[in-house]
Design an enzyme around this catalytic site. Structure first.
Site, short mmCIF file in Angstrom:
data_model
loop_
_atom_site.label_atom_id
_atom_site.label_comp_id
_atom_site.label_asym_id
_atom_site.label_seq_id
_atom_site.Cartn_x
_atom_site.Cartn_y
_atom_site.Cartn_z
CB SER A 242 -1.07 0.02 1.06
OG SER A 242 -1.74 1.06 1.29
CG HIS A 444 -5.66 -2.30 1.12
ND1 HIS A 444 -5.01 -2.14 -0.22
CD2 HIS A 444 -4.84 -1.48 1.89
CE1 HIS A 444 -3.99 -1.28 -0.02
NE2 HIS A 444 -3.95 -0.78 1.27
#
Ligand SMILES: *[C@@H]1O[C@H](CO)[C@@H](O)[C@H](O)[C@H]1NC(C)=O
Ligand SMILES: *[C@@H]1O[C@H](CO)[C@@H](O)[C@H](O)[C@H]1NC(C)=O
Ligand SMILES: *[C@@H]1O[C@H](CO)[C@@H](O)[C@H](O)[C@H]1NC(C)=O
Length: 468
Positions: A242, A444
């Site tokens: 990320s 995620h």
């Protein structure tokens, strides 16, 4: 049960509508906003903040009453939110999840710090302090081994903990150490392990004046130089998750000499272009939807506090009050990363919750929010006047991605609310030396904590490492 089903329906309907219709759907909207405002101003943070003026209060109320419309707009952009509990038998799922979660609460790992966890699972540990060119003191955790050095860099509001929280079966740091890699885990300025500076304190606003731009521009180069200086290798292998990828792209495009110091970059859930981000929290921080930013900024708060009334209200709106909803919304994690549960190790959730979030500056969120609106991957927008001063141009410059020549391996998933595959494909098209691996169903955080992390993600990482 009725409650969950209704919330799902509500969210699906809500997601297809815009402000006016959303207001009709919430007939008690006035009560809601009034309660929201009352709660907000009863927060100790707001009550005790010395800088609050009546003007600020008035303008905050204006922002707050537009919340439902802002939310509808947020959610109305792009594809509708996936329903929270899709594809599963709700009753069985719910009972199992509650039981597994409660069982997990008894795990002693919930209360152990990263160093205690690493030692508990039988790995050697070193702790290092790295100083950046602009004076921040960063902590690095190392599992020292003789093999090639691997630099693991965490995401937004996270920390080195991310790479051990999966436990010895799934934690990336452990899996790499098992194969003899020399594992170094970084911590960005402002997270719980890196809250020191040569002369600034976290209580100073100036301490928090950074976004992921500074993390990429200062923190990563200092940590890489430190690693190379303390190992017998000339290059590191970089694995980021990320924001750990965003900051790498900042570094490798603005300081191209660091391409030479990285033999391979593996990007888990890469985030650069933000056009199709689904996360409501990030969208709320986009200019024009600048709810949190406005409120926090106007009272001089620079540190992001995830458990504030804004996120709590979002949680209630999206999750409701049932036990199961409480479990999944006990933490802002899912509001960022997406509600796809198939790969979740529910027993491990209490361990993850007790280590995340780990701290960040508001500006990090705002910089991402700007990307949603600008649709570009570019430097922080300070407004025309300051932009002219700082960059010499009115519009912030884009990051020159074409200057990155380290090999970059992108791993993304269709069910990721932050790294949307459309945006990742766009990133792919800007990189010269790149490959892309796309999967589905992973949200995620599954890129760190999935119960099948080893067979899906680590398996791929192993293949990539063999090419170095
Ligand atoms: C590298 O290590 C040496 C010896 O420990 C130290 O004197 C020097 O300052 C270090 N340089 C960097 C860039 O960390
Ligand atoms: C990278 O290393 C090569 C070979 O050592 C050198 O020729 C080149 O100038 C370096 N590039 C940068 C950007 O430092
Ligand atoms: C799931 O979580 C539990 C509790 O932390 C852990 O013991 C177990 O190893 C995890 N399972 C996998 C496959 O990682």
């Amino acid at each position: 049960m009725v409650n969950i089903a209704w919330i799902v329906v509500e969210i699906v309907i809500f997601s297809r509508c815009h402000g006016k219709v959303a207001d009709l759907l919430f007939p008690n909207i006035e009560d809601f906003t009034r309660n929201f405002a009352d709660n907000l101003f009863n927060q100790p943070l707001f009550r005790d903040a010395t800088k609050i003026s009546t003007d600020v209060l008035a303008s905050s109320v204006g922002v707050i009453t537009s919340l439902p419309i802002a939310l509808a707009r947020v959610i109305g952009v792009g594809p509708p939110l996936p329903s929270l509990f899709s594809n599963s038998n709700l009753v069985a799922l719910t009972d199992n999840i509650i039981a597994e979660y409660n069982y997990g609460l008894r795990n002693e790992d919930v209360s152990l710090t990263i160093d205690q966890l690493i030692l508990k699972y039988g790995y050697p540990l070193e702790e290092h302090q790295v100083i950046t060119d602009d004076g921040y003191l960063l902590t690095m955790f190392r599992i020292p081994k003789l093999g090639p050095p691997v630099f693991l860099m965490h995401g937004l509001a996270a920390s080195a903990d991310d790479f051990v929280l999966g436990g010895p079966e799934s934690g990336l740091a452990y899996l790499l150490a098992n194969e003899g890699y020399d594992v170094w885990m970084g911590n960005a300025r402002g997270n719980k392990h890196s809250r020191h500076h040569e002369y600034l304190q976290p209580s100073d606003g100036a301490f928090w004046d950074f976004s992921w731009h500074e993390i990429g521009y200062y923190d990563l180069p200092s940590m890489i130089d430190y690693m190379l200086n303390n190992t017998d290798y000339e290059k590191v292998i970089y694995i980021g998750h990320s924001q750990g990828t965003t900051s790498f792209f900042v570094m490798a495009s603005l300081k191209p000499e660091y391409n030479n110091k990285t033999s391979l970059m593996i990007a888990l859930s890469p985030v650069a272009f933000m056009t199709n981000v689904k996360s409501p929290l990030i969208r709320l921080l986009a200019p024009g939807n600048a709810l949190l930013h406005t409120i926090l900024h106007s009272i001089g708060m620079q540190e992001f506090l995830p458990d504030n009334v804004v996120t709590r209200t979002l949680k209630t709106l999206m999750c409701g009050h049932s036990t199961i909803a409480t479990i999944f919304c006990a933490n802002t994690m899912f509001l960022f990363g997406g509600f796809s549960f198939d790969h979740l190790n529910v027993t491990n959730l209490p361990v993850i919750y007790s280590h995340l979030p780990a701290g960040a500056a508001v500006k990090q969120f705002v910089h991402y929010g700007q990307g949603v609106v600008s649709t570009d991957f570019r430097q922080f927008d300070h407004g025309v006047v300051v932009n002219l001063e700082k960059y010499g141009v009115a519009v912030p410059p884009s990051y020159p991605l074409q200057r990155i020549d380290t090999h970059v391996s992108l791993l993304c998933s269709t069910d990721d609310w932050l790294a949307n595959p459309e945006d990742v494909h766009r990133l792919y098209s800007h990189l010269a030396n790149v490959d892309l691996y796309q999967i589905s169903e992973f949200n995620h955080f599954d890129f760190l904590f999935a119960k099948d992390f080893k067979t899906v993600i680590y398996n791929r990482i192993q293949k990539l490492l063999k090419t170095v």
